[in-house]
Design a protein around this motif. Structure first.
Motif, PDB file in Angstrom:
ATOM      1  N   GLY A  93      50.301  46.630  46.882  1.00 37.19           N
ATOM      2  CA  GLY A  93      51.605  46.052  47.158  1.00 37.19           C
ATOM      3  C   GLY A  93      51.528  44.635  47.676  1.00 37.19           C
ATOM      4  O   GLY A  93      52.417  43.825  47.445  1.00 37.19           O
ATOM      5  N   GLU A 157      33.668  46.131  52.558  1.00 37.14           N
ATOM      6  CA  GLU A 157      32.538  46.746  51.858  1.00 37.14           C
ATOM      7  C   GLU A 157      33.052  47.260  50.512  1.00 37.14           C
ATOM      8  O   GLU A 157      34.228  47.640  50.386  1.00 37.14           O
ATOM      9  CB  GLU A 157      31.940  47.904  52.673  1.00 37.14           C
ATOM     10  CG  GLU A 157      32.839  49.111  52.800  1.00 37.14           C
ATOM     11  CD  GLU A 157      32.149  50.306  53.455  1.00 37.14           C
ATOM     12  OE1 GLU A 157      31.101  50.736  52.951  1.00 37.14           O
ATOM     13  OE2 GLU A 157      32.682  50.810  54.447  1.00 37.14           O
ATOM     14  N   MET A 159      33.521  49.741  47.533  1.00 37.83           N
ATOM     15  CA  MET A 159      33.512  51.189  47.332  1.00 37.83           C
ATOM     16  C   MET A 159      33.474  51.454  45.822  1.00 37.83           C
ATOM     17  O   MET A 159      34.482  51.307  45.122  1.00 37.83           O
ATOM     18  CB  MET A 159      34.769  51.815  47.953  1.00 37.83           C
ATOM     19  CG  MET A 159      34.885  51.565  49.447  1.00 37.83           C
ATOM     20  SD  MET A 159      33.672  52.464  50.403  1.00 37.83           S
ATOM     21  CE  MET A 159      34.373  54.094  50.413  1.00 37.83           C
ATOM     22  N   GLU A 166      42.833  56.694  41.678  1.00 34.11           N
ATOM     23  CA  GLU A 166      42.202  56.555  40.362  1.00 34.11           C
ATOM     24  C   GLU A 166      41.417  57.810  40.002  1.00 34.11           C
ATOM     25  O   GLU A 166      41.429  58.247  38.868  1.00 34.11           O
ATOM     26  CB  GLU A 166      41.249  55.355  40.335  1.00 34.11           C
ATOM     27  CG  GLU A 166      41.949  54.049  40.029  1.00 34.11           C
ATOM     28  CD  GLU A 166      42.099  53.190  41.258  1.00 34.11           C
ATOM     29  OE1 GLU A 166      41.962  53.737  42.382  1.00 34.11           O
ATOM     30  OE2 GLU A 166      42.373  51.994  41.113  1.00 34.11           O
ATOM     31  N   ASN A 212      44.975  54.733  49.438  1.00 32.28           N
ATOM     32  CA  ASN A 212      44.332  54.216  50.648  1.00 32.28           C
ATOM     33  C   ASN A 212      43.118  55.035  51.056  1.00 32.28           C
ATOM     34  O   ASN A 212      42.593  54.880  52.151  1.00 32.28           O
ATOM     35  CB  ASN A 212      45.341  54.148  51.801  1.00 32.28           C
ATOM     36  CG  ASN A 212      46.351  53.035  51.589  1.00 32.28           C
ATOM     37  OD1 ASN A 212      46.087  52.109  50.840  1.00 32.28           O
ATOM     38  ND2 ASN A 212      47.494  53.133  52.238  1.00 32.28           N
ATOM     39  N   GLU A 565      56.999  51.919  46.129  1.00 32.82           N
ATOM     40  CA  GLU A 565      56.437  52.087  47.451  1.00 32.82           C
ATOM     41  C   GLU A 565      57.387  51.743  48.580  1.00 32.82           C
ATOM     42  O   GLU A 565      57.653  50.608  48.861  1.00 32.82           O
ATOM     43  CB  GLU A 565      55.188  51.238  47.551  1.00 32.82           C
ATOM     44  CG  GLU A 565      54.206  51.713  46.544  1.00 32.82           C
ATOM     45  CD  GLU A 565      53.370  50.594  46.062  1.00 32.82           C
ATOM     46  OE1 GLU A 565      52.612  50.077  46.875  1.00 32.82           O
ATOM     47  OE2 GLU A 565      53.498  50.228  44.916  1.00 32.82           O
TER      48      GLU A 565
HETATM   49  N1  LIG Z   1      36.846  48.123  49.326  1.00 32.57           N
HETATM   50  C1  LIG Z   1      37.216  48.443  48.083  1.00 32.57           C
HETATM   51  N2  LIG Z   1      36.306  48.771  47.176  1.00 32.57           N
HETATM   52  C2  LIG Z   1      36.661  49.094  45.930  1.00 32.57           C
HETATM   53  N3  LIG Z   1      37.927  49.110  45.490  1.00 32.57           N
HETATM   54  C3  LIG Z   1      38.893  48.785  46.342  1.00 32.57           C
HETATM   55  C4  LIG Z   1      38.589  48.420  47.685  1.00 32.57           C
HETATM   56  N4  LIG Z   1      39.750  48.153  48.315  1.00 32.57           N
HETATM   57  C5  LIG Z   1      40.717  48.343  47.420  1.00 32.57           C
HETATM   58  N5  LIG Z   1      40.222  48.723  46.228  1.00 32.57           N
HETATM   59  C6  LIG Z   1      40.978  49.007  45.004  1.00 32.57           C
HETATM   60  O1  LIG Z   1      42.116  48.182  44.972  1.00 32.57           O
HETATM   61  C7  LIG Z   1      43.301  48.976  44.912  1.00 32.57           C
HETATM   62  C8  LIG Z   1      44.393  48.290  45.675  1.00 32.57           C
HETATM   63  O2  LIG Z   1      44.119  48.363  47.046  1.00 32.57           O
HETATM   64  P1  LIG Z   1      45.142  47.841  48.136  1.00 32.57           P
HETATM   65  O3  LIG Z   1      44.663  48.290  49.455  1.00 32.57           O
HETATM   66  O4  LIG Z   1      45.347  46.397  47.944  1.00 32.57           O
HETATM   67  O5  LIG Z   1      46.507  48.454  47.714  1.00 32.57           O
HETATM   68  P2  LIG Z   1      47.168  49.900  47.759  1.00 32.57           P
HETATM   69  O6  LIG Z   1      46.677  50.670  48.927  1.00 32.57           O
HETATM   70  O7  LIG Z   1      46.989  50.513  46.392  1.00 32.57           O
HETATM   71  O8  LIG Z   1      48.692  49.551  47.891  1.00 32.57           O
HETATM   72  P3  LIG Z   1      49.480  49.112  49.178  1.00 32.57           P
HETATM   73  O9  LIG Z   1      48.734  47.985  49.786  1.00 32.57           O
HETATM   74  O10 LIG Z   1      50.779  48.721  48.627  1.00 32.57           O
HETATM   75  O11 LIG Z   1      49.523  50.313  50.054  1.00 32.57           O
HETATM   76  C9  LIG Z   1      42.897  50.321  45.459  1.00 32.57           C
HETATM   77  O12 LIG Z   1      43.707  51.351  44.934  1.00 32.57           O
HETATM   78  C10 LIG Z   1      41.450  50.448  45.003  1.00 32.57           C
HETATM   79  O13 LIG Z   1      41.402  50.921  43.698  1.00 32.57           O
END
Ligand SMILES: Nc1ncnc2c1ncn2[C@@H]1O[C@H](COP(=O)(O)OP(=O)(O)OP(=O)(O)O)[C@@H](O)[C@H]1O
Length: 718
Positions: A93, A157, A159, A166, A212, A565
């Motif tokens: 978001g 870090e 992941m 996903e 998350n 959201e």
């Molecule tokens: N540290 C990480 N390692 C690998 N992939 C990541 C990492 N952080 C985020 N992602 C990927 O990026 C996507 C988006 O993450 P982000 O935290 O920006 O948004 P969200 O949680 O999907 O949405 P919102 O922020 O609106 O709650 C995640 O769903 C994940 O697939």
């Protein structure tokens, strides 16, 4: 006669006077320096004392961001190959997440905030101040950040298995066998245990949901995204009201009136003016309140027992820094068999417009009055109607909600904002349902265009447009017939709200953390024009936002009707369907709100379904609302039907039924009836028995009978 000079008097007092002054001066200097010295020592002693106590009891440190690596923008730009699309690993978001190689050649995840607004700035600060100071194997590690002009980036870090979103709903679902699912549930529970009991003050995540929850190379879960989290401050309204020691809340009632409009922001959170905000929860309630109020439960007695968390935690100590060195006593619901007293529908009924007026003047003495009001709010809240305990079935609920969202008075629904049918393409790559659903189109987007689209697929193609229009009209007429009365009511309520706001009346709120901006111009923090794109989805965080990639993680495109959201306004917390319902009534963000979200998450993990999953076939609408469906299954004693069919029979039935029952406990209406996270972890580990199924979900809920017999008695008495 010449005058003789006077001989100098032998006893002139001058020298001794000088001496005295000197002595006094000396004494004063010495004593004042002693006082200053003493003050400094005293101050230093206290500083040292509090710091050393903190070190023992508080696993996070507000100065932590200073310890994080600070990157320059150029470095991160290089690391991601100029933020190349090929390096995008996710989109949320607030920003885009890139893969990047930084400094020592290691792989990192770099989140770049898309636009800088008050909201994103606040979330950025929250992430730095809260996650930046926390270290736990169950939390994703924030390694660094970049602040340059209007650029904000966070370095985490990496992941490798991305998010649970996903994995559950994408190609990765094959890898999510039962054992992995169970481990993820346990990991998330441990993460929350760390936040709620390992941190002082406790941290409430506030946005637990699959996107998350990130997965490492071994599919072990870590929670991320602390943008909406906050630290719990003792003495807050919500804490007092819902603490198990409810009686004490009356003593603290003095703070109630004063805190209804405020909440303590997390460290470093910019303060913002509330003048342009309208209480979203009240608006939502106004837009969706119904005459069909349902039965509610009141708590008559809770047998509470204090237990020392340290004793338990010390033995486990799974989380780093998880010991509360203060020996803080933590109360815990010991008696699972708390008694319910179902109360009458009339008790639940309340006119929200009255609440709007009265809550503004909430006074110190009004706590006792306020509690039933809040409870009544729950009874009236649309959210409760998902429990399937009344006449309103999932279909009504879903349709009503759609109706409330598309009613003309809803400022979020201008014609230009509705996704046109042409724009809502069904993307096969996003059909990630269970096998039974694969051939069924999912309803995508919101409103009838989307519904129509879903139905359209069921019909033979040659019937073409005519039929589509017909269906569309039919759907609209059907809905109108059912809801016309409701719509006009909601219409007027929303108009009322809007007029009040326009007049400059500051809407009273309990600081629900759920306010949204009615479209208003143009300051820092306001959604800009780009955000309101007809092709995009509506995000409360940023208004309309273009969704170019129909990514797997995109809820909008994967058939999750309500995943626009809601986590997403300036002070909106949590995501619709995951957010605890009491939060819409009188909610400060509390631990039990996280527990509720965990309950939803558990059901999502076990079932492989989204919380709201609307399919075209009316037969399947009963399954549309996962929570409601689960409750129905529990009532019919058939909970294992909920388990993801893709698992076939390859799952542990005992664990699955434990998880589902545990989720039902977490999803109880009254926050204080939900187990706390220490208990949840123990139950999952098999160290504690599962509480009896909440009475309302037991196979033959006596509450209904009780209600009926009560009414009968009442009727006879009359
Ligand atoms: N540290 C990480 N390692 C690998 N992939 C990541 C990492 N952080 C985020 N992602 C990927 O990026 C996507 C988006 O993450 P982000 O935290 O920006 O948004 P969200 O949680 O999907 O949405 P919102 O922020 O609106 O709650 C995640 O769903 C994940 O697939």
């Amino acid at each position: 006669m010449p005058s003789r000079p006077l001989p100098p008097g032998p006893n002139l007092p001058r020298p001794s006077f000088l001496n005295k002054t000197r002595v006094i001066f000396l004494v004063l200097t010495i004593s004042s320096s002693a006082v200053i010295l003493f003050t400094i020592i005293y101050f230093l002693y206290h500083l040292w004392n509090s710091l050393s106590n903190r070190a023992r009891t508080i696993p996070f440190d507000s100065s932590a961001p200073l310890k994080l690596q600070r990157f320059c923008y150029k470095e991160l730009k290089n690391a991601t190959n100029d933020f190349d699309d090929a390096n995008i690993i996710g989109k949320g978001g607030s920003g885009t997440v890139f893969r990047g190689i930084v400094r020592d050649g290691k792989l990192f995840a770099i989140k770049r905030l898309d636009t800088l607004s008050l909201q994103t700035e606040r979330e950025f600060q929250n992430e730095l101040q809260i996650l930046g100071g926390l270290r736990s194997p169950f939390l994703v590690t924030l390694l660094g950040y970049c602040v340059e002009k209007n650029k904000r980036l966070l370095v985490y870090e990496y992941m490798p298995n991305k998010s649970l979103q996903e994995s559950l709903f994408g190609d990765g679902h094959l890898s999510m066998n039962w054992q992995r699912r169970f481990d993820v549930i346990l990991d998330v529970a441990k993460a929350l245990e760390f936040l709620h009991f390992g941190c002082d003050p406790p941290v409430i995540h506030g946005d637990i949901k699959p996107s998350n929850v990130l997965l490492d190379c071994d599919y072990r879960a870590k929670i991320s995204d602390f943008g909406l989290s906050r630290m719990k401050v003792e003495g807050e309204f919500g804490l007092d009201l819902f603490s198990q020691d409810f009686g004490r809340s009356q003593e603290l009632s003095g703070t109630l009136g004063g805190t209804t409009g405020e909440h303590t922001p997390a460290i470093g959170t910019p303060v913002e003016s509330n003048n342009t905000e309208v209480d979203f929860a009240l608006a939502l309630q106004a837009s969706s309140s119904s005459k069909n109020s349902k039965k509610c439960y009141n708590v008559r007695a809770l047998s509470l027992n204090s237990l020392n968390y340290n004793a338990n935690l010390a033995s486990e100590n799974d989380c780093k820094g998880g010991v509360n060195g203060k020996g803080k006593e933590v109360t815990c619901v010991d008696d699972w068999n708390a008694k319910f007293v179902p109360y009458d529908d009339e008790f639940c009924s309340i006119d929200h417009s009255k609440e709007l007026n009265s809550s503004a003047n909430l006074g110190a003495d009004e706590v006792a009055v306020t509690m039933p009001t809040s409870v009544k709010q729950w009874g009236k809240d649309w959210w409760w109607r998902q429990d399937g305990s009344g006449e309103l079935c999932s279909k009504d609920y879903v349709m009503e909600w759609i109706g409330s969202q598309i009613c003309p008075s809803n400022p979020d629904w201008g014609d230009d904002k509705k996704p046109s049918p042409e724009k809502i393409e069904l993307d096969n790559s996003t059909q990630l349902d269970k096998p039974e659903d694969v051939n069924e189109p999912q309803v995508q987007g919101l409103g009838f265009d989307a519904l129509d689209k879903g139905f359209e697929k069921e019909e033979p193609k040659q019937k073409g447009r005519k039929n589509r229009k017909k269906t569309n009209r039919k759907m609209q007429e059907w809905w109108k017939d059912d809801h016309l009365g409701e719509v006009s009511k909601k219409d007027s309520k929303l108009k009322q709200l809007k007029t009040k706001w326009k007049k400059g009346f500051k809407m009273p709120h309990f600081d629900l953390g759920r306010r949204f901006y009615f479209c208003r111009s143009k300051k820092f923090g306001e959604p800009n024009q780009d955000d309101r794109d007809a092709n995009g989805e509506f995000s409360f965080r940023r208004g309309w936002r273009r969704k170019n990639n129909n990514s797997i993680g995109s809820d909008m495109w994967s058939g999750d009707l309500f995943s626009r959201e809601l986590s997403s306004t300036t002070s909106m917390r949590g995501t619709l369907c995951y957010v605890a319902p009491e939060y819409g009534g009188c909610g400060y963000l509390m631990e039990k709100a996280d527990i509720y979200s965990l309950g939803v998450l558990i059901l999502v993990i076990v079932s492989g379904r989204r919380p709201l999953h609307v399919l075209a076939s009316p037969m399947r609408l009963e399954k549309a609302n996962l929570i409601s469906w689960c409750r129905q299954l529990a009532q019919s004693g058939n909970i294992l039907e909920l388990v993801d069919e893709r698992l076939k029979d390859e799952y542990n039935k005992e664990q699955a039924s434990l998880c589902i029952n545990l989720a039902l406990s977490c999803l109880q209406k009254m926050p204080e009836l939900r187990p706390d996270i220490v208990e949840i972890v123990k139950i999952l580990k098999g160290e504690m028995d599962l509480p009896p199924v909440p009475i309302e979900f037991s196979p033959s809920p006596p509450s209904k009978l009780y209600n009926r017999s009560r009414r009968k008695q009442k009727g006879n008495a009359d």
